[in-house]
Design an enzyme around this catalytic site. Structure first.
Site, PDB file in Angstrom:
ATOM      1  N   THR A   1       0.825  -1.201   0.000  1.00 37.73           N
ATOM      2  CA  THR A   1       0.000   0.000   0.000  1.00 37.73           C
ATOM      3  C   THR A   1       0.863   1.256   0.000  1.00 37.73           C
ATOM      4  OG1 THR A   1      -1.502   1.246   1.422  1.00 37.73           O
ATOM      5  CG2 THR A   1      -0.123  -0.351   2.522  1.00 37.73           C
ATOM      6  N   ASP A   2       0.289   2.353  -0.471  1.00 40.42           N
ATOM      7  CA  ASP A   2       1.004   3.636  -0.388  1.00 40.42           C
ATOM      8  C   ASP A   2       1.068   4.141   1.053  1.00 40.42           C
ATOM      9  OD1 ASP A   2      -1.694   4.303  -0.080  1.00 40.42           O
ATOM     10  OD2 ASP A   2      -1.679   5.938  -1.541  1.00 40.42           O
ATOM     11  N   GLU A   3       0.263   3.552   1.954  1.00 44.13           N
ATOM     12  CA  GLU A   3       0.219   4.059   3.336  1.00 44.13           C
ATOM     13  C   GLU A   3       1.535   3.847   4.085  1.00 44.13           C
ATOM     14  OE1 GLU A   3      -4.534   3.369   4.076  1.00 44.13           O
ATOM     15  OE2 GLU A   3      -3.182   3.585   5.740  1.00 44.13           O
TER      16      GLU A   3
ATOM     17  N   TYR B   1      -2.010  -0.541  11.048  1.00 46.29           N
ATOM     18  CA  TYR B   1      -2.162  -1.210   9.736  1.00 46.29           C
ATOM     19  C   TYR B   1      -0.944  -0.953   8.861  1.00 46.29           C
ATOM     20  CZ  TYR B   1      -3.391  -1.620   4.800  1.00 46.29           C
ATOM     21  OH  TYR B   1      -3.357  -1.902   3.455  1.00 46.29           O
TER      22      TYR B   1
ATOM     23  N   LYS C   1       1.980  -3.454   7.434  1.00 44.89           N
ATOM     24  CA  LYS C   1       2.236  -3.633   5.998  1.00 44.89           C
ATOM     25  C   LYS C   1       3.702  -3.299   5.694  1.00 44.89           C
ATOM     26  CE  LYS C   1      -0.142  -4.601   2.976  1.00 44.89           C
ATOM     27  NZ  LYS C   1      -0.561  -5.928   2.407  1.00 44.89           N
TER      28      LYS C   1
END
Ligand code: NAD
Ligand code: DAU
Length: 341
Positions: A123-125, A150, A154
């Site tokens: 993810t970009d997060e 989260y 990741k």
């Protein structure tokens, strides 16, 4: 070729299973999914009888289950994860065990079974948060700065994938994608929550001032990006994948949805902000564009119209999803917090 897809009963995973069977009809697809609250075999009803498709209910944290599923596999496409930021704030533990430990169990097994290619969906997060109204974007060289349980979990999984590549020579690729949306999106996430709340006569809950920005991508465009990365056979590398050229705040997205559904703006309500709410995501997808010729094919307006139409036509699907356990979550996340203010 035999392909193991983890998390194939979830939102993006189910689109990818369907995509792969359609575009690679000679391949054998094995879908390993625990069927948590987010996994739903109803997402795959149209392909469940395809002779090239097998479903295994199993936990990626369970080395025996994973080893069994990995037998004879050439390619792993790893989607399985705990994915909702708000749930990671309520109960972080599963995010660490599934996203970090589960990924390590898969990597170990992929190495043991001499898998040719391990593609990890990230993810970009993991890159953190950008300031509003700046030209800054995340790209493949942006330092990791995860800020929620989260995204931290990741990030841990991404580091493990690279570590298995560098240390043990496992051929991997990683894609860091922005926010997906489309049919079968679990209605705890912003866009499907907004649409289904409106269809139920409720309001769209907007966190904080509504100015937070996400970089939305229609889900089938993400599937096509993953396919191109895998087909390129260029391993030990990462691609950023994103959808938009222009920023759209959550409030703007809510207003676009209301306009398409022909509803007034008083169907928006401002609610308590998410803790540690990342302000802005924006992805520079020029590497995948230049190397592999990928670009998004569905505009935000087209994608929202398609998505709204799908939820209008599939009330049985989302009403079932929004019953039972989901209601306990909704009560805790929205109603109890409001009552405690
Ligand atoms: P989802 O929550 O809809 O689905 C996750 C799936 O994983 C479910 O089917 C669930 O049953 C399964 N799963 C969870 N724990 C498991 C376990 N221990 N063992 C086996 N299966 C398990 O998720 P999604 O939105 O489709 O996201 C899929 C992947 O894409 C995730 O890795 C996520 O981090 C990543 N991603 C999502 C987005 C997005 O906007 N949704 C964007 C970028 C990246
Ligand atoms: O960026 C990719 C990520 O996008 C994925 O890795 C995650 O798995 C996925 O869940 C998603 O994370 P976000 O937190 O960005 O998505 P979510 O749909 O939960 O929220 C989108 C934005 O909308 C965010 O700024 C929070 C806001 N929001 C969300 C909900 C659920 C609201 O304003 N109200 C809401 O009720």
């Amino acid at each position: 070729m035999k392909v193991l897809i983890t998390g194939g009963a979830g939102f993006i995973g189910s689109h990818f299973v369907r995509y792969w069977l359609k575009n690679h009809p000679d391949d054998e697809v094995v879908n390993l999914d625990l069927l948590t609250y987010a996994g739903n075999l109803e997402n795959l009803l149209d392909i469940e009888k395809n002779p090239h498709y097998t479903f295994i209910q199993g936990d990626i944290r369970d080395p025996q289950a994973v080893d069994k599923a990995m037998a004879g596999v050439n390619l792993v496409v790893h989607f399985a994860a705990e994915t909702h930021v708000d749930r990671s704030i309520m109960e972080p533990a599963n995010f660490v065990t599934t996203n970090v430990v589960g990924t390590q169990v898969l990597l170990e097994s992929a190495l043991k079974h001499q898998v040719d290619h391990f593609h990890h969906i990230s993810t970009d997060e993991v890159f953190g948060s950008l300031e509003l109204n700046t030209p800054e974007k995340f790209n493949e060289t942006t330092p990791y700065d995860p800020r929620s349980p989260y995204s931290a979990a990741k990030a841990g999984s991404d580091h493990l994938v690279r570590a298995y590549g560098e240390t043990f020579g496992l051929p991997y690729t990683i894609s860091n994608c922005s926010n997906n949306y489309g049919p079968y999106h679990f209605p705890e996430k912003f866009i499907p929550l907004a649409i289904t709340n409106l269809l139920e006569g409720k309001k769209i809950p907007i966190y904080g001032d509504g100015l937070n920005v996400r970089d939305w991508l229609f889900v089938t465009d993400h599937c096509r990006a993953i396919d191109l990365i895998i087909l390129s056979k260029k391993t030990m590398t990462t691609y950023c994948v994103g959808g938009l050229q222009k920023d759209h705040s959550n409030l703007e997205i809510a207003k676009m949805i209301l306009q398409i559904m022909n509803l007034p703006e008083d169907r928006i309500e401002f609610v308590t902000d998410r803790l540690g709410h990342d302000r802005r995501y924006s992805v520079d997808w020029s590497k995948i564009n230049q190397d592999l010729g990928w670009s998004p094919s569905v505009t935000l307006e087209e994608g929202l119209k398609l998505t709204i139409k799908w939820y209008q036509q599939n009330t049985v699907w989302w009403k079932r999803v929004k019953s039972g356990q989901y209601q306990e979550y909704y009560q805790k996340q929205y109603l109890d917090r409001k009552n405690n203010e």
